[in-house]
Design an enzyme around this catalytic site. Sequence first.
Site, PDB file in Angstrom:
ATOM      1  N   ARG A 163       6.202 -48.209  13.492  1.00 45.80           N
ATOM      2  CA  ARG A 163       6.230 -47.418  14.713  1.00 45.80           C
ATOM      3  C   ARG A 163       5.970 -45.936  14.438  1.00 45.80           C
ATOM      4  O   ARG A 163       5.185 -45.285  15.141  1.00 45.80           O
ATOM      5  CB  ARG A 163       7.584 -47.596  15.413  1.00 45.80           C
ATOM      6  CG  ARG A 163       7.773 -48.948  16.083  1.00 45.80           C
ATOM      7  CD  ARG A 163       9.078 -49.000  16.844  1.00 45.80           C
ATOM      8  NE  ARG A 163      10.223 -48.857  15.969  1.00 45.80           N
ATOM      9  CZ  ARG A 163      10.879 -49.875  15.416  1.00 45.80           C
ATOM     10  NH1 ARG A 163      10.487 -51.118  15.662  1.00 45.80           N
ATOM     11  NH2 ARG A 163      11.923 -49.685  14.636  1.00 45.80           N
ATOM     12  N   THR A 244       8.556 -37.619   5.326  1.00 47.15           N
ATOM     13  CA  THR A 244       9.648 -37.529   6.294  1.00 47.15           C
ATOM     14  C   THR A 244      10.396 -38.860   6.373  1.00 47.15           C
ATOM     15  O   THR A 244      11.121 -39.105   7.329  1.00 47.15           O
ATOM     16  CB  THR A 244       9.113 -37.161   7.697  1.00 47.15           C
ATOM     17  OG1 THR A 244       8.126 -38.127   8.088  1.00 47.15           O
ATOM     18  CG2 THR A 244       8.503 -35.771   7.714  1.00 47.15           C
ATOM     19  N   ARG A 246      12.011 -41.344   3.272  1.00 48.06           N
ATOM     20  CA  ARG A 246      13.152 -41.305   2.358  1.00 48.06           C
ATOM     21  C   ARG A 246      12.682 -40.748   1.018  1.00 48.06           C
ATOM     22  O   ARG A 246      11.606 -41.103   0.520  1.00 48.06           O
ATOM     23  CB  ARG A 246      13.753 -42.702   2.153  1.00 48.06           C
ATOM     24  CG  ARG A 246      14.555 -43.222   3.322  1.00 48.06           C
ATOM     25  CD  ARG A 246      15.871 -42.479   3.483  1.00 48.06           C
ATOM     26  NE  ARG A 246      16.713 -43.077   4.505  1.00 48.06           N
ATOM     27  CZ  ARG A 246      16.700 -42.727   5.783  1.00 48.06           C
ATOM     28  NH1 ARG A 246      15.867 -41.782   6.199  1.00 48.06           N
ATOM     29  NH2 ARG A 246      17.525 -43.308   6.644  1.00 48.06           N
ATOM     30  N   GLU A 275      19.285 -36.452  -2.485  1.00 49.16           N
ATOM     31  CA  GLU A 275      19.857 -35.750  -1.348  1.00 49.16           C
ATOM     32  C   GLU A 275      21.377 -35.945  -1.266  1.00 49.16           C
ATOM     33  O   GLU A 275      21.854 -37.056  -1.530  1.00 49.16           O
ATOM     34  CB  GLU A 275      19.187 -36.316  -0.080  1.00 49.16           C
ATOM     35  CG  GLU A 275      19.280 -35.479   1.138  1.00 49.16           C
ATOM     36  CD  GLU A 275      18.387 -36.026   2.253  1.00 49.16           C
ATOM     37  OE1 GLU A 275      18.891 -36.166   3.379  1.00 49.16           O
ATOM     38  OE2 GLU A 275      17.209 -36.304   1.979  1.00 49.16           O
ATOM     39  N   HIS A 296      16.123 -32.258   5.889  1.00 48.38           N
ATOM     40  CA  HIS A 296      16.266 -33.571   6.539  1.00 48.38           C
ATOM     41  C   HIS A 296      16.533 -33.408   8.038  1.00 48.38           C
ATOM     42  O   HIS A 296      17.553 -33.865   8.562  1.00 48.38           O
ATOM     43  CB  HIS A 296      17.388 -34.377   5.890  1.00 48.38           C
ATOM     44  CG  HIS A 296      17.264 -35.855   6.153  1.00 48.38           C
ATOM     45  ND1 HIS A 296      17.716 -36.818   5.291  1.00 48.38           N
ATOM     46  CD2 HIS A 296      16.714 -36.537   7.193  1.00 48.38           C
ATOM     47  CE1 HIS A 296      17.480 -38.022   5.775  1.00 48.38           C
ATOM     48  NE2 HIS A 296      16.868 -37.875   6.945  1.00 48.38           N
ATOM     49  N   GLY A 298      13.957 -34.147  10.411  1.00 44.75           N
ATOM     50  CA  GLY A 298      12.841 -34.776  11.108  1.00 44.75           C
ATOM     51  C   GLY A 298      13.212 -35.414  12.427  1.00 44.75           C
ATOM     52  O   GLY A 298      12.423 -35.422  13.370  1.00 44.75           O
TER      53      GLY A 298
END
Length: 334
Positions: A163, A244, A246, A275, A296, A298
């Site tokens: 998607r 954007t 992982r 992260e 992070h 996005g």
Amino acid sequence: MSVKKKPLVVVTRKLPDSIETRMRELFDARLNLDDTPMTPEQIAEAARTADVLVPTVTDLIREDVINQPDCKLKMIANFGNGVDNIDVTAAHARGITVTNTPKVLTEDTADMTMALILAVPRRLIEGASILTEGKQHWAGWSPTWMLGHRIGGKRLGIVGMGRIGQAVARRARAFGLQIHYHNRRPVAPMIAEELGATYWESLDQMLARMDIISVNCPHTPATYHLLSARRLKLIRKEAYVVNTARGEVIDEDTLIKLIEAGDIGGAALDVYEHEPAVNPKLVRLARAGKVTLLPHMGSATIEGRVEMGEKVIINIRTFLDAHKPPDRVLPSML
């Protein structure tokens, strides 16, 4: 008349006020009002006391938590699209239902991906820092200063045409980019025609020919370091990488080395392999104008977070009503 006891729902992080209020109305909800991340011990304790746990993507719900002898959980309703923070197989084996919040973050993440696709070649962060950080005096417009590159006509290679990948492709096509993609299988012919998208069965071959690489696949055991050291070395010297999805999908150390050596043009990253730690070498590259870094964000829109919370509530309510939650995640789906 007896009053039916509300199920205990433990929420690991601060959620939008409207969502927390609704949870308090429906459940015996224990909220995290100061948003301090829960420790592994606190998460384990929540699993021993709660009927439903609502973690976020930063909360690790591993096998040792799920398989505690006194684990009471009946459901893990993840506040997030990905479920790589949860051992879904262990949960399923123990009869614990796992759900996520798909589809609501698609447009927000695609918007940010497109912003990063624009940011690197047009040197947006560099330009802004000249005015805000005062490191360099701006003498006014000049015909040869801060020159970047146009993106129209360039080839965009999308890794993962789900998607979000498709939403990125729609935006990129409007900017005149040529759309290429690698996926486990080709998208439907109607979608490929709409996007003018070229399918590459071989990720290696696609990487070697693109001007921009956009990572939009989930993190699973199969995609860990999908952009490995070997594959990163296939990327053209003038190209750059946008991520954007992982951080674990990319071998971050190798990416840094290749950018430092001038063997990859640059990168725009919203996620990181370790992260919330960010490699200091990436920070130095950002200061040198080689990479663009975001924390992070996005999917960070008010609308998106509220919709995620609404999905969590719907999943919990459906489960408690003894029906199949609409966003149930099974091991076979991963």
